[in-house]
Structures are given as structure tokens and as C-alpha cells.
Design an enzyme around this catalytic site. Sequence first.
Site, PDB file in Angstrom:
ATOM      1  CD  GLU A  16      -4.530   0.357   6.841  1.00  0.00           C
ATOM      2  OE1 GLU A  16      -4.936   1.629   6.533  1.00  0.00           O
ATOM      3  OE2 GLU A  16      -3.329   0.092   6.877  1.00  0.00           O
ATOM      4  CD  GLN A  59      -2.248   1.283   2.910  1.00  0.00           C
ATOM      5  OE1 GLN A  59      -1.530   0.897   3.797  1.00  0.00           O
ATOM      6  NE2 GLN A  59      -3.236   2.086   3.190  1.00  0.00           N
ATOM      7  N   GLY A  60       0.976   1.849  -1.104  1.00  0.00           N
ATOM      8  CA  GLY A  60       1.780   3.190  -1.346  1.00  0.00           C
ATOM      9  C   GLY A  60       0.981   4.379  -1.128  1.00  0.00           C
TER      10      GLY A  60
HETATM   11  C1  LIG Z   1       4.646  -0.746  11.283  1.00  0.00           C
HETATM   12  C2  LIG Z   1       4.072   0.455   9.939  1.00  0.00           C
HETATM   13  C3  LIG Z   1       3.725   0.078   9.043  1.00  0.00           C
HETATM   14  C4  LIG Z   1       3.206   0.680   7.995  1.00  0.00           C
HETATM   15  N1  LIG Z   1       2.825   0.454   6.674  1.00  0.00           N
HETATM   16  C5  LIG Z   1       2.448   1.408   5.851  1.00  0.00           C
HETATM   17  C6  LIG Z   1       2.016   1.045   4.594  1.00  0.00           C
HETATM   18  O1  LIG Z   1       2.244  -0.208   4.314  1.00  0.00           O
HETATM   19  N2  LIG Z   1       1.701   1.906   3.488  1.00  0.00           N
HETATM   20  C7  LIG Z   1       1.645   3.296   3.947  1.00  0.00           C
HETATM   21  O2  LIG Z   1       1.127   4.012   3.046  1.00  0.00           O
HETATM   22  N3  LIG Z   1       1.895   3.866   5.199  1.00  0.00           N
HETATM   23  C8  LIG Z   1       2.291   2.746   6.127  1.00  0.00           C
HETATM   24  N4  LIG Z   1       2.637   3.178   7.501  1.00  0.00           N
HETATM   25  C9  LIG Z   1       2.707   4.793   7.773  1.00  0.00           C
HETATM   26  C10 LIG Z   1       1.592   5.242   8.599  1.00  0.00           C
HETATM   27  O3  LIG Z   1       0.443   5.027   7.999  1.00  0.00           O
HETATM   28  C11 LIG Z   1       2.065   6.520   9.081  1.00  0.00           C
HETATM   29  O4  LIG Z   1       3.323   6.330   9.823  1.00  0.00           O
HETATM   30  C12 LIG Z   1       1.035   7.130   9.814  1.00  0.00           C
HETATM   31  O5  LIG Z   1      -0.073   7.559   9.010  1.00  0.00           O
HETATM   32  C13 LIG Z   1       1.654   8.501  10.569  1.00  0.00           C
HETATM   33  O6  LIG Z   1       2.216   9.399   9.495  1.00  0.00           O
HETATM   34  P1  LIG Z   1       3.637  10.171   9.863  1.00  0.00           P
HETATM   35  O7  LIG Z   1       4.523   8.767  10.320  1.00  0.00           O
HETATM   36  O8  LIG Z   1       3.996  10.927   8.726  1.00  0.00           O
HETATM   37  O9  LIG Z   1       3.371  10.948  10.992  1.00  0.00           O
HETATM   38  P2  LIG Z   1       2.831  12.426  11.052  1.00  0.00           P
HETATM   39  O10 LIG Z   1       1.354  12.388  10.401  1.00  0.00           O
HETATM   40  O11 LIG Z   1       3.811  13.114  10.723  1.00  0.00           O
HETATM   41  O12 LIG Z   1       2.408  12.658  12.726  1.00  0.00           O
HETATM   42  C14 LIG Z   1       3.608  12.908  13.547  1.00  0.00           C
HETATM   43  C15 LIG Z   1       2.699  13.238  15.106  1.00  0.00           C
HETATM   44  O13 LIG Z   1       1.530  14.261  14.887  1.00  0.00           O
HETATM   45  C16 LIG Z   1       0.404  13.780  15.201  1.00  0.00           C
HETATM   46  N5  LIG Z   1      -0.532  14.514  14.387  1.00  0.00           N
HETATM   47  C17 LIG Z   1      -0.190  14.459  13.071  1.00  0.00           C
HETATM   48  N6  LIG Z   1      -1.626  15.343  12.357  1.00  0.00           N
HETATM   49  C18 LIG Z   1      -2.466  15.490  13.567  1.00  0.00           C
HETATM   50  C19 LIG Z   1      -3.584  16.158  13.848  1.00  0.00           C
HETATM   51  N7  LIG Z   1      -4.290  16.622  12.858  1.00  0.00           N
HETATM   52  N8  LIG Z   1      -4.174  16.266  15.090  1.00  0.00           N
HETATM   53  C20 LIG Z   1      -3.596  15.810  16.090  1.00  0.00           C
HETATM   54  N9  LIG Z   1      -2.005  15.099  16.015  1.00  0.00           N
HETATM   55  C21 LIG Z   1      -1.689  14.959  14.679  1.00  0.00           C
HETATM   56  C22 LIG Z   1       0.501  12.163  14.757  1.00  0.00           C
HETATM   57  O14 LIG Z   1      -0.451  11.430  15.654  1.00  0.00           O
HETATM   58  C23 LIG Z   1       1.927  11.794  15.229  1.00  0.00           C
HETATM   59  O15 LIG Z   1       2.069  11.674  16.725  1.00  0.00           O
HETATM   60  C24 LIG Z   1       3.283   2.344   8.340  1.00  0.00           C
HETATM   61  C25 LIG Z   1       3.659   2.725   9.671  1.00  0.00           C
HETATM   62  C26 LIG Z   1       3.967   1.940  10.676  1.00  0.00           C
HETATM   63  C27 LIG Z   1       4.548   2.329  11.865  1.00  0.00           C
END
Ligand SMILES: Cc1cc2nc3c(=O)[nH]c(=O)nc-3n(C[C@H](O)[C@H](O)[C@H](O)COP(=O)(O)OP(=O)(O)OC[C@H]3O[C@@H](n4cnc5c(N)ncnc54)[C@H](O)[C@@H]3O)c2cc1C
Length: 397
Positions: free
Chosen positions: A247, A129-130
Site C-alpha cells: 500500500e 480492505q477491512g
Molecule cells: C480516506 C481514508 C480511507 C481509509 N480507507 C481504509 C480502508 O480502506 N481500510 C481500512 O482498514 N482502513 C482505512 N482507513 C483507516 C485508516 O487506516 C485509519 O484511520 C488510520 O490507520 C488511523 O486510525 P484511527 O482512525 O483509528 O486513529 P487512531 O489510531 O485512533 O489515532 C488517533 C491519533 O493518535 C495518533 N496515534 C495513535 N497511535 C500512536 C502512536 N503509537 N504514536 C503516536 N501517535 C499515535 C494518530 O497518529 C492519530 O493522530 C482509511 C482512512 C481514511 C482517512
Amino acid sequence: MDLGDTPEEAAFREKARRWLAENRPEGIVDRGFSLPTDKRSLELLRAWQRRLWEAGYLGINWPAEYGGQGKTIIEAAILDDEMARVSAPGPLNLLGLSMAGPTIIEHGTEEQKKRYLSNILSCDEIWCQGFSESDCGSDVAALKTRAELKGDEFIINGSKVWTSLAHVADWCMLLVRTDPNAPKHRGISYLLVDMKTPGITVRPLKQMTGESEFNEMFFEDVRVPRGNLLGPLNHGWEVALTTLMNERATFAISNVTRFRNTFDQLAALARKLKRGGKPLSSDSSVRQQLAQFYIDVESMKYLAYRNFSSLMRGGTPGPEGSISKLLWSELNQRMQEFALSLQGPSAVLEEGSKHAVEGGRWQYGLLRSRGNTIEEGTSEIQRNIIAERLLGLPKAR
Ligand SMILES: Cc1cc2nc3c(=O)[nH]c(=O)nc-3n(C[C@H](O)[C@H](O)[C@H](O)COP(=O)(O)OP(=O)(O)OC[C@H]3O[C@@H](n4cnc5c(N)ncnc54)[C@H](O)[C@@H]3O)c2cc1C
């Protein structure tokens, strides 16, 4: 609501239970919510998925004309539940089964359904999933990876990150920006991308467990046929919501059984470990905490039943999946932390250390559980969804 099985459901459960007793594969360690990373586990799980499918235990509620069994989500939930009861490993193509398949069933053309669905079930084609990018994980709609439509092809440039299983995947559900001038939720399209297409580079990322379940992906002038567009051009956000809701909704019922197993293992650990010659389970604070976990798992169960009954009435999963996701991901962290707190000084030993309690499985579990409250949308994002979409509170700024 009647929580018992009908005679037909009970017969299906009994048949599945017998089949699992005879066919559950040996030699695969249950690693909780993590995906396999070593070659041997990948091959064992590929073979296991194939066996499940050939026996008629995969795609249970998918249409029969595309390789499914044409039954209902009740039988699908019974099978998941029976698998969880015996801690059977999940099928390898988890993202294909829980996300790509349901999204293609809902938004795909006849040709796309015929092309992709049975290969997802048989595990001939593994999916990833990208969606997430380095500057947009929570706010996926702000994605920048660009796809320009030139003639009959999209030309993709950009990058994705945290893509689970990309290093072994054959296909990718890819969100791209096709109209940079439209507001951010519009102008997105949903492409089905062959991972062997020239111009795609996959680089594994190492997690705190030491494993590499996910990757970075780079796209440089990657050409994808127009026929691989899923849903209408520039309306990929609506298609992506189907993926995200599936999901979060998947496995809600079997998760309850898995957490019941974890609870039983925690209680057994508290009985086994001793302090001052007495089992820890005789300590009142340990008993209080165990009782609280029992209550949490029971709450999860009734919530899962409620969501499941609305799924049976409405057909597609909705935002209520966010409550289950929030509950199980945070509960898993609390349970793993508690297991370590019972271990005293040996809690610092790594998985695999000679003297680690139960081989250090709880240490591994704690490290892996950190990702649970990030993947599939962070806890903060789930709380925003619950507040806005279920409670009708004003939008977060
Ligand atoms: C084990 C694992 C597997 C994954 N697999 C996939 C995959 O297969 N495909 C894929 O596309 N992604 C995948 N991900 C990515 C995952 O979906 C993202 O890491 C997640 O959505 C958070 O995005 P970010 O890491 O950019 O954090 P950010 O969005 O930068 O968030 C950083 C912090 O800010 C907080 N925050 C952000 N926005 C808000 C808001 N509006 N209100 C309050 N707090 C906020 C967040 O809760 C977090 O604590 C995976 C992640 C993990 C850990």
C-alpha cells in the site's frame, strides 16, 4: 544509478505514450487521491480498467499464468509514470491491484491465485480492505472482530470502519482474530471474504468533502469457507504486513510525476492571479514558497528512485515506503493550503461556486488532503516506523 531508459524501456514508454494519447478516456475529472463515488464515474472507470487490461497495460509485473504480463516492475513504473504525465485516471480496482493482488501472489495457494488474480485485473471483482476497527486503526493488531473455526467454516462477528469502496466491492481482505488467547500480533488470520455473504451490512460514511468513499461494515454470523484463509491460520499479521508495505510503496514514482503536475498548476495559478495589478508570482514570498515546493518534489523523486532500486534488488517493499508516504501526504496538504492562500478572500468559496477560482478544485483538494495523513497509517505512525525500523531507535511506548 543510471536514471535513463534502456532502448527497450524507451520503446515500451513510447508505445504506452502513443496508446494513452489515443485511448485516454474523456469526461472523467481528475480528483487527485480520491476514489470515485458517483455511479457514472464508477462505470467509466470500470470500462477504463478493462481497456487497460485488454491492451496489456495492467498487471504488467504479475505472472502471465494468472492474467498478468510477466514483465518487470520497471515497465510497470514506466506505465504508471506515463499515465500520471497525461493525468489519466487510475483504474477503479485500486485496492485489488495495489494490495490484494500482490498479497495473494506472495501468500496464496495455486488455487487462490487462479481464482482471484485475473478477476482483479479485468475489474470483474472489486476489492476493499477491512483492517481498521473503531478502537484500532493505528494499532491494527489490537483488532477484535472474531472468527471461530467450526468444521470447514469460519463464523465471523464484529465490525470494521473506514472501509474504502466497501459499498461497491465484491471481495474484502479481512483481518480477524482467530485465537483470542494469543498475544495480539499472533492469533490473527487473513480471510478473503465474498461481500455478498449473508450477515454483512455496509453503511456509507460521509466525509468532510461531502462524498462517501468509505463505510462501516458489520458482520453477524458470517460464514466463510476455510479455503478462503490466506496464509496459515493465526499468522495473518505476517500476511497483513505484505498488504501494508505494498500500500505504501505503490505509485512512488508516478506520484512524483503527479506532484510535478500539481507544482506546474500552482506556478500557473501564481502567474494568473493578481494583486495590485501585478501577478502574485512577482512577489518574493510567493517565489520562495514555489521554489521550496520544487525542491520538495525533486527530493521526492530521488527518494522514489532509491526505494525503487532497492525494490528491484530485494523484490518486496520494505519500511522505507513510510518516508515517501510521509513526504507526499504532508506535501500535498501544504500545496493545497498554499493554493488557497493565493486566492485571498475568494478562498472561502466552495467547489462549484460561480466565482470560485478554477471551479474550487483547490478547495476540494484541501478538504480531501486531510485524509492523506491518516489513511495508510497516520504521519505519527510513519514517523514511528522510520524511527524504529530504519533508524534503529528504541520502540515508542
Ligand atoms: C480516506 C481514508 C480511507 C481509509 N480507507 C481504509 C480502508 O480502506 N481500510 C481500512 O482498514 N482502513 C482505512 N482507513 C483507516 C485508516 O487506516 C485509519 O484511520 C488510520 O490507520 C488511523 O486510525 P484511527 O482512525 O483509528 O486513529 P487512531 O489510531 O485512533 O489515532 C488517533 C491519533 O493518535 C495518533 N496515534 C495513535 N497511535 C500512536 C502512536 N503509537 N504514536 C503516536 N501517535 C499515535 C494518530 O497518529 C492519530 O493522530 C482509511 C482512512 C481514511 C482517512
